[in-house]
Design an enzyme around this catalytic site. Structure first.
Site, PDB file in Angstrom:
ATOM      1  N   ASP A 201       2.600  12.340 -39.446  1.00 37.45           N
ATOM      2  CA  ASP A 201       2.477  11.511 -40.637  1.00 37.45           C
ATOM      3  C   ASP A 201       1.194  11.838 -41.406  1.00 37.45           C
ATOM      4  O   ASP A 201       0.107  11.790 -40.853  1.00 37.45           O
ATOM      5  CB  ASP A 201       2.488  10.039 -40.230  1.00 37.45           C
ATOM      6  CG  ASP A 201       2.817   9.105 -41.364  1.00 37.45           C
ATOM      7  OD1 ASP A 201       2.880   9.558 -42.516  1.00 37.45           O
ATOM      8  OD2 ASP A 201       3.020   7.912 -41.089  1.00 37.45           O
TER       9      ASP A 201
ATOM     10  N   SER B 213       4.375   5.592 -46.351  1.00 40.24           N
ATOM     11  CA  SER B 213       5.086   6.172 -45.210  1.00 40.24           C
ATOM     12  C   SER B 213       6.488   5.601 -45.033  1.00 40.24           C
ATOM     13  O   SER B 213       7.352   6.258 -44.457  1.00 40.24           O
ATOM     14  CB  SER B 213       4.271   6.013 -43.928  1.00 40.24           C
ATOM     15  OG  SER B 213       3.939   4.667 -43.691  1.00 40.24           O
TER      16      SER B 213
ATOM     17  N   HIS C  43       6.058   0.453 -36.606  1.00 37.12           N
ATOM     18  CA  HIS C  43       5.407   0.932 -37.828  1.00 37.12           C
ATOM     19  C   HIS C  43       6.447   1.617 -38.713  1.00 37.12           C
ATOM     20  O   HIS C  43       7.501   2.050 -38.241  1.00 37.12           O
ATOM     21  CB  HIS C  43       4.278   1.902 -37.458  1.00 37.12           C
ATOM     22  CG  HIS C  43       3.306   2.139 -38.555  1.00 37.12           C
ATOM     23  ND1 HIS C  43       3.447   3.162 -39.450  1.00 37.12           N
ATOM     24  CD2 HIS C  43       2.179   1.480 -38.900  1.00 37.12           C
ATOM     25  CE1 HIS C  43       2.443   3.140 -40.305  1.00 37.12           C
ATOM     26  NE2 HIS C  43       1.657   2.117 -39.991  1.00 37.12           N
TER      27      HIS C  43
END
Length: 197
Positions: A31, A84, A135
């Site tokens: 990421d 993200s 997440h």
């Protein structure tokens, strides 16, 4: 954060005498890591190995260099700066969406992920992360919510408790235990459900 989607995806590569079918597939998403990060890492390696200031074209190859087989545009549909959640939805589902969206399109409709497709095809799947398992990046592979902040809902979907397809992930490794436990047991779930049980 590093995300691994581990699947035994038989037949993901066309079989030929020189290229047999893949038996396993490991999908890695570092990421926030892009081409510029890779160039910087390569130049740093050159300095560490005494190549001085003549960085390019003499920079050493990184271990990850042969693994990179392509790139993808992960721009959000609503802004130039992509978070993200929107980028992972693009990776996982092949659909551009708004920032904050997890596995849903611009209208909030759930879109299928590559991990769900693997599961529905009978393969074992897993998510291994260096952050909370709920997440945004790992969430886009195994859940569908309108807002990335809904980590309690994401946790419930990741274990199949409230996912429309049931359990689609065989292995979950990462942090975020608080989103699986009720407040009475030190977690953040106001619904009283202990997802670990």
């Amino acid at each position: 954060m590093l995300l691994l989607v581990i699947s035994t995806l038989l037949g993901i590569v066309a079989s030929s005498p020189t290229h047999p079918k893949a038996r396993n597939f490991i999908y890695i998403v570092p990421d926030g890591y892009g081409v510029a990060s890779q160039v910087l890492a390569r130049d740093y390696q050159a300095i560490l190995h005494g190549h001085g200031h003549a960085l390019r074209p003499n920079s050493p190859q990184l271990g990850a260099d042969p693994l990179v087989i392509g790139t993808v545009r992960t721009q959000a549909s609503d802004t130039l700066t992509t978070d993200s959640a929107a980028s992972a939805t693009a990776f996982a589902c092949g659909v551009k969406t708004y920032n904050g969206a997890v596995g849903v399109d611009d209208d909030g409709v759930p879109v299928a992920s590559v991990l769900e497709a693997a599961h529905l095809s009978g393969f074992k799947t897993g998510l291994v992360v260096t952050t909370r398992i709920s997440h945004a990046t790992p969430a886009c592979y195994a859940s569908h919510v309108l807002d990335r902040g809904a980590e309690n809902d994401i946790a419930a979907q990741e274990i199949g408790y409230s996912h429309p397809l049931g359990n689609v992930v065989d292995l979950l490794l990462g942090g975020g235990r608080r989103h699986f436990l009720p407040t009475s047991e030190g977690g953040r779930r106001g619904d009283g459900v202990n997802l670990i049980d």
